[in-house]
Design an enzyme around this catalytic site. Structure first.
Site, PDB file in Angstrom:
ATOM      1  N   GLU A 152      -0.052 -65.365-107.899  1.00  0.00           N
ATOM      2  CA  GLU A 152      -0.457 -66.655-108.460  1.00  0.00           C
ATOM      3  C   GLU A 152      -1.310 -67.427-107.446  1.00  0.00           C
ATOM      4  OE1 GLU A 152       3.355 -68.335-109.283  1.00  0.00           O
ATOM      5  OE2 GLU A 152       3.824 -66.768-110.733  1.00  0.00           O
ATOM      6  N   LEU A 193       1.077 -67.302-114.555  1.00  0.00           N
ATOM      7  CA  LEU A 193       2.281 -67.762-113.859  1.00  0.00           C
ATOM      8  C   LEU A 193       3.465 -67.008-114.444  1.00  0.00           C
ATOM      9  CD1 LEU A 193       3.115 -71.368-112.812  1.00  0.00           C
ATOM     10  CD2 LEU A 193       4.873 -69.738-113.474  1.00  0.00           C
ATOM     11  N   ALA A 194       3.751 -65.839-113.872  1.00  0.00           N
ATOM     12  CA  ALA A 194       4.681 -64.922-114.505  1.00  0.00           C
ATOM     13  C   ALA A 194       5.154 -63.915-113.459  1.00  0.00           C
ATOM     14  CB  ALA A 194       3.998 -64.217-115.677  1.00  0.00           C
ATOM     15  N   GLU A 195       6.229 -64.255-112.763  1.00  0.00           N
ATOM     16  CA  GLU A 195       6.664 -63.413-111.641  1.00  0.00           C
ATOM     17  C   GLU A 195       7.084 -62.018-112.086  1.00  0.00           C
ATOM     18  OE1 GLU A 195       7.265 -66.614-111.921  1.00  0.00           O
ATOM     19  OE2 GLU A 195       6.433 -67.405-110.045  1.00  0.00           O
ATOM     20  N   ASP A 250      12.164 -68.208-103.588  1.00  0.00           N
ATOM     21  CA  ASP A 250      12.971 -68.831-104.650  1.00  0.00           C
ATOM     22  C   ASP A 250      12.457 -68.384-106.027  1.00  0.00           C
ATOM     23  OD1 ASP A 250      14.031 -71.467-102.799  1.00  0.00           O
ATOM     24  OD2 ASP A 250      12.102 -70.579-102.312  1.00  0.00           O
ATOM     25  N   PHE A 251      11.143 -68.214-106.145  1.00  0.00           N
ATOM     26  CA  PHE A 251      10.550 -67.807-107.432  1.00  0.00           C
ATOM     27  C   PHE A 251      10.764 -66.317-107.696  1.00  0.00           C
ATOM     28  CE2 PHE A 251       6.853 -71.035-106.573  1.00  0.00           C
ATOM     29  CZ  PHE A 251       7.768 -72.069-106.435  1.00  0.00           C
ATOM     30  N   HIS A 295      12.464 -74.455-103.006  1.00  0.00           N
ATOM     31  CA  HIS A 295      11.343 -74.004-102.165  1.00  0.00           C
ATOM     32  C   HIS A 295      11.777 -73.780-100.728  1.00  0.00           C
ATOM     33  CE1 HIS A 295       9.199 -75.916-105.545  1.00  0.00           C
ATOM     34  NE2 HIS A 295       8.124 -75.248-105.193  1.00  0.00           N
TER      35      HIS A 295
END
Lengths: 324, 334
Positions: free
Chosen positions: B29, B58-60, B85-86, B129
């Site tokens: 991203e 936006l798509a882990e 964290d993501f 974060h």
């Protein structure tokens, strides 16, 4: 709509017979209590992978699901190595490490079956990306179930394929139930192909028990993907005759009448009737083909039964790859 | 030798590998024009173009899954997950798909990919974060986990990670990006799975990684003045862990301290402690000491965040406790 030649129709039909026969034999073996684990039968859904894979080249890729035997066979998998995998034997496609829900036939560009519903979607987009980046004009087909369209992975993976215009076709084998939950319960849309609009890609719903109808839709989508026209979502409506897996009779959430009604639209019988009428194939030819498939299956079961188990001392092999 | 920041060292490793091997590409991203949240990929779009420096949606889950698919067909993706964290959004792909794919196939395929991400606190970045989640990744068979502490290590280890045929989780620290250190101009690699003794000592073995390594080295300087000599070991790769370097040191010092920024319970320090207990308990003259974050979410308030995270004083205190020496009042450790 393009005219599909007799040879292609016959090829599709033979794939369907092969899938049905394999699934029936796998169930029979399972019921003897010899096979470990679960079996998720795809009987009733044969037309979809057979028609789709008939328009793929050997170097094209497919990915599938826990209900993947049919898709794998349609891509050309060998009965003996599949049966050995179901038997958890060292001679199986994945040396007995994967099993019924995880068969990968890398030599056939069949890149696996995931048992996490929807998880194959982003991976398929990645396979298509890898092909595109290497200027390979290969197409990737991602088979999923209908309930997979609810997952975040489906949304993320189709979304990525759409923005990058990747050569991938998402084929929803819509047997109308996510385990026991009907499509109408979990989705407010008229049809699952409407989801394509959310990604700005073509979406089409097709009778998944009509081999020729699927063939037309699939060949068009595959052509488009190969010519850099991007992804397509195909929603092929079908029905599984058995329950979710062999431990589920499939009757607590479906009526016997409904099941019987769908059996009257059996994809193999329908297609066979048309092919006989059009003289694409004869009854005796079909009998010969079936006899040959049965012999192959007898040998596959024998091969699987006589094959060695993986060795305990190899249990930890291949967790990591020895790097160069 | 010239100095580079940790950020520049990571960037240089990426640039060199992109230049060397056409099958390497980046996806993530906001990594193109924006250059990533911490500007690590700055300048790479200009040199390598959009085909190889790929902004994703936006798509882990899609980032990790697409990296896997692309790796299976002959490319070497380097995915960036903006914050560790993501990465929790991508855990099915990482744990169930990426980590298991090779094993599941009976060894028929390889999965050469890197997931770069960064973690750690100290920036008032708040609860989503700031975490240190490395232990989650070390728990899953099939993954390699790398956590460099210096610019030199970051560059050499990232190059090795990109060339490795296994999936590597490469965890940077947001608090290290501006730290400088010597990095040679000529090419070098650092093998995965090799610890380094960052400081020789005789009284206590202190195992620390990522930003905690810097804290530990500073604490070691103070402790030296008070007659406590720390041998500081940076495992650099948590999985596979270089157990021998740790055990050899503990045999020499007879005391073990582990320092990390992750919460204590279930942290990677517990694994190191258990290994030493299993294989080297006879070497020990004192209980094993873990210096780690308190078992708390990371608070936004900077005073509270400082309180929750381990600091230099905690290490100094721990060292005095381990040696049984009294803490001199002048140290004012509180």
């Amino acid at each position: 709509m393009q005219k599909i030649g007799s040879e292609k129709l016959k090829e599709i039909f033979i794939k369907m017979l092969r899938i049905r026969a394999f699934e029936e034999r796998a169930i029979a073996e399972y019921r003897k209590g010899i096979l470990p684990g679960f079996i998720h039968s795809s009987i009733g859904q044969e037309a979809i992978p057979s028609s789709v894979c008939a328009f793929l080249r050997d170097d094209d890729y497919i990915l599938t699901t826990h209900r993947g035997h049919g898709d794998i066979i349609a891509k050309g998998a060998k009965f003996d190595k599949m049966m050995a995998e179901l038997y958890a034997k060292e001679t199986g496609y994945n040396k007995g490490r994967g099993g019924s829900m995880h068969i990968v036939a890398a030599d056939l560009n069949m890149l696996g079956a995931t048992a996490i519903v929807g998880a194959g979607v982003p991976i398929a987009s990645g396979v298509a990306l890898g092909c595109k980046m290497q200027n390979l004009d290969r197409v990737t087909v991602c088979f999923t179930g209908d309930a997979a369209t609810c997952t975040g992975a489906f949304h993320e993976g189709v979304g990525l394929a759409a923005i990058w215009n990747l050569p991938v076709i998402f084929v929803v084998e819509n047997n109308q139930y996510g385990m026991s939950t009907p499509v109408k319960y979990y989705c407010k849309l008229e049809q699952l192909s409407d989801r394509a609009k959310a990604y700005g890609i073509p979406g089409v719903t097709v009778d998944g028990n009509d081999a020729e109808a699927i063939a037309n839709v699939a060949s068009e989508a595959i052509d488009r993907a190969r010519k850099d026209g991007g992804p397509t979502l195909i929603d092929a409506i079908t029905y599984r005759y058995y329950g979710h897996h062999m431990g589920d009779p499939g009757t607590s959430y479906r009526t016997k009448e409904e099941i019987e009604e769908w059996k009257r639209h059996d994809p193999i019988e329908r297609f066979q009737g048309r092919l006989l009428k059009a003289k694409v194939i004869t009854k005796s030819e079909i009998q010969e083909i079936q006899a040959s498939i049965n012999r192959e299956l007898d040998e596959a079961v024998k091969f699987a039964m006589e094959s060695p188990e993986p060795r305990i001392e190899d249990a930890l092999n291949n967790i990591y790859c020895p790097s160069a | 030798m010239r100095d580079l920041t940790y950020r520049e060292a990571v960037r240089e490793a990426l640039g060199e590998e992109l230049r060397r091997d056409k099958s390497v590409f980046l996806l993530g991203e906001d990594i193109a024009e924006y250059s990533g949240a911490y500007k690590v990929t700055q300048g790479l779009l200009e040199e390598f173009g959009r085909e190889r420096i790929r902004n994703t949606n936006l798509a882990e889950s899609a980032i990790a899954g697409a990296a896997l698919g692309a790796a299976l067909v002959g490319t070497r993706p380097v995915a960036e997950i903006m914050y560790i964290d993501f990465s929790l959004l991508a855990l099915d792909q990482i744990f169930n798909q990426i980590a298991k794919f090779r094993y599941m196939t009976g060894g028929m395929v390889k999965v050469p990919l890197v997931i770069r991400t960064q973690g750690g606190g100290g920036k008032a970045a708040g609860l989503h974060h700031s975490q240190s989640l490395e232990a989650l990744y070390t728990h899953i068979p099939g993954l390699i986990v790398v956590m460099p502490s210096t610019p030199y290590d970051a560059k050499g280890l990232l190059k090795s990670s990109i060339r490795d045929d296994n999936p590597v989780i490469f965890i940077e620290h947001k608090g290290l990006y501006n730290e400088s250190g010597p990095v040679p101009e000529e090419e070098y690699m650092i093998p995965l799975g090799k610890a380094e003794v960052k400081r020789q000592g005789k009284d206590i073995t202190a195992v620390a990684y990522s930003k905690s390594l810097l804290l530990t080295l500073k604490a070691a300087e103070t402790l030296e003045k008070y007659g406590i000599s720390l041998e500081v070991i940076d495992p650099r790769t948590l999985k596979p862990l270089d157990q021998d370097t740790i055990l050899n040191s503990v045999e020499k010092t007879s005391r073990l301290m582990i320092v990390h920024e992750a919460c204590k319970t279930g942290g990677f320090g517990a694994e190191i402690a258990a290994i030493v207990a299993e294989k080297g308990i006879d070497y020990l003259d004192a209980p094993i000491k873990r210096v780690a974050a308190l078992d708390s979410p990371i608070p936004f308030n900077p005073r509270l965040e400082d309180y929750v995270l381990p600091n230099e004083n905690d290490i100094i205190k721990g060292a005095f406790e381990l040696t049984g020496k009294e803490i001199p009042a002048e140290l004012k450790l509180g």
